[in-house]
Design an enzyme around this catalytic site. Structure first.
Site, short mmCIF file in Angstrom:
data_model
loop_
_atom_site.label_atom_id
_atom_site.label_comp_id
_atom_site.label_asym_id
_atom_site.label_seq_id
_atom_site.Cartn_x
_atom_site.Cartn_y
_atom_site.Cartn_z
N ASP A 64 -23.50 -0.50 -50.95
CA ASP A 64 -22.63 -0.06 -52.11
C ASP A 64 -22.05 0.62 -52.23
O ASP A 64 -22.03 2.09 -51.77
CB ASP A 64 -24.27 0.03 -52.42
CG ASP A 64 -24.38 0.25 -54.13
OD1 ASP A 64 -22.77 -0.16 -54.33
OD2 ASP A 64 -25.13 0.10 -54.79
N GLY B 68 -15.31 -4.94 -52.56
CA GLY B 68 -15.55 -6.34 -53.02
C GLY B 68 -14.35 -7.14 -52.94
O GLY B 68 -14.76 -8.33 -53.42
N ILE C 74 -9.62 -14.44 -66.37
CA ILE C 74 -9.14 -14.47 -64.21
C ILE C 74 -11.02 -15.23 -64.58
O ILE C 74 -12.23 -14.99 -64.54
CB ILE C 74 -9.54 -13.46 -63.54
CG1 ILE C 74 -8.60 -12.58 -64.24
CG2 ILE C 74 -9.50 -14.06 -62.57
CD1 ILE C 74 -6.46 -13.08 -64.53
N ARG D 130 -15.02 -11.80 -52.35
CA ARG D 130 -15.04 -12.91 -53.61
C ARG D 130 -13.96 -12.52 -55.09
O ARG D 130 -13.59 -11.86 -54.46
CB ARG D 130 -16.41 -13.68 -53.36
CG ARG D 130 -17.16 -12.33 -54.52
CD ARG D 130 -18.65 -12.33 -54.34
NE ARG D 130 -19.31 -11.73 -55.54
CZ ARG D 130 -20.36 -11.78 -56.46
NH1 ARG D 130 -20.18 -13.41 -56.40
NH2 ARG D 130 -20.32 -10.50 -56.51
N TYR E 98 -18.84 -1.48 -69.66
CA TYR E 98 -17.52 -1.92 -69.43
C TYR E 98 -16.02 -1.28 -69.78
O TYR E 98 -15.44 -0.77 -68.41
CB TYR E 98 -17.36 -3.14 -68.68
CG TYR E 98 -16.87 -3.96 -68.47
CD1 TYR E 98 -17.64 -3.67 -67.23
CD2 TYR E 98 -15.93 -4.47 -68.42
CE1 TYR E 98 -16.10 -5.26 -66.20
CE2 TYR E 98 -14.35 -5.54 -67.63
CZ TYR E 98 -15.39 -5.38 -66.21
OH TYR E 98 -14.07 -6.44 -65.63
#
Lengths: 250, 82
Positions: free
Chosen positions: A66, A15, A191, A18, A158
């Site tokens: 992925d 990841g 963030i 970005r 999450y």
């Protein structure tokens, strides 16, 4: 010798095109580290890698795919092995945030979040550890979240996925310490990234009210903690969860 | 014995801690007490170092005998007859 000098070392940031991942890639490259970055698609990824190479004079590699698919993960590490024959740092960062109130959590949502945040982190940790243990050194930095530590209404799935990251950090740290590989986690608070871009003005103000320092964090705030754990400043640190949250309490 | 075959045999002997003249060609995973899961990961590391290759997880999980190990290193480009 400067313990922050990473010249000649190799880091892989999942990841990494970005947000927090990109900030980590920039900061590590800025300290001389060769960098492989992963993004889900090839769009713009090679350009990002080339940008790091051009600005910082390091070697780079773009690895699209992925993290949730084990069959896509292993070839990345084969590519890193072919190019550099080593891996010193894994920033196990790729993740997704999808809220869902209890009672409205679909099985598909559970699969998407757990597959990426928990399973993907395990696949990468395992593959990275293989390269690191053969060298007898390395630092794995797993990206968890304050939500994985404290929980958060509306983010049960999450929270579960990020708590899993903490559990795997503790377990792998114990298993890999005798082999010279350190495993730690970083737990960012609120963030400024794409993950929170659409949160809305009221929710944003409510979040700021939970933060002792009264401001949203920047991706580079997290990257600096990652740099610490990647560098020789932390050679005796393993099995820890480092909060980077400005004193946030949910 | 050819050098690469010797390397593979030596990797088994070192990782499993068996005698240099042990019949490694007959060994199977968990078939002898020395070849447990911890020794298996040492064996994988030894083979990777000996041939400068990186094995896949499927290779790690599937390497259940000396003969299969031989097949796996050949698949990773090692000329076992050299």
């Amino acid at each position: 010798m400067n313990p922050l000098d990473l010249a000649g070392r190799v880091a892989f940031v999942t990841g990494g095109s970005r947000g927090i991942g990109w900030a980590c890639a920039e900061l590590l490259a800025g300290h001389g580290c060769n960098i492989a970055i992963n993004g889900r698609t090839e769009t713009g990824l090679a350009e990002r890698a080339a940008d790091l190479a051009q600005r910082f004079g390091v070697e780079t590699l773009a690895l699209a795919g992925d993290v949730a698919r084990a069959a896509e993960v292993e070839p990345w590490y084969q590519a890193i092995f072919r190019k550099w024959r080593r891996l010193d740092v894994l920033v196990n960062n790729a993740g997704v945030l999808e809220p869902g109130l209890v009672g409205m959590i679909s099985a598909d949502l559970v699969d998407r979040v757990i597959d990426t945040n928990a399973k993907g982190a395990i696949y990468n940790l395992q593959a990275a550890a293989r390269l690191m243990t053969r060298a007898g050194r390395g630092s794995i930095i797993n990206m968890t979240s304050i939500i994985g530590v404290e929980g958060d209404a509306g983010n049960t799935v999450y929270a579960a996925s990020k708590a899993a990251v903490i559990g795997m950090t503790y377990a792998a740290a114990k298993e890999l310490a005798p082999k010279g590989v350190r495993v730690n986690a970083v737990a960012p608070g609120y963030i400024e990234t794409d993950l929170v871009a659409g949160i809305g003005a009221d929710a944003h103000e409510r979040r700021l009210g939970q933060i002792g320092m009264g401001r949203i964090g920047a991706p580079v705030d997290v990257a600096r903690a990652v740099l610490f754990l990647a560098s020789d400043l932390s050679t005796y640190v393993t099995g820890q969860v480092l909060g980077v949250d400005g004193g946030m309490r949910i | 014995m050819m050098p690469n075959e010797r390397k593979l045999r030596d990797a088994f002997i070192a990782a499993l801690g068996v005698a240099p003249d042990a019949a490694v060609e007959t060994f199977t995973y968990r078939g002898i007490k020395e070849w447990d899961s911890v020794a298996h990961m040492q064996l994988i590391a030894g083979i990777e170092a000996a041939f400068d290759i990186m094995l896949d997880t499927a290779d790690v999980l599937g390497m259940s005998s000396y003969a299969i190990a031989r097949t796996i290193v050949v698949r990773h480009g090692v000329d076992i007859e050299a």
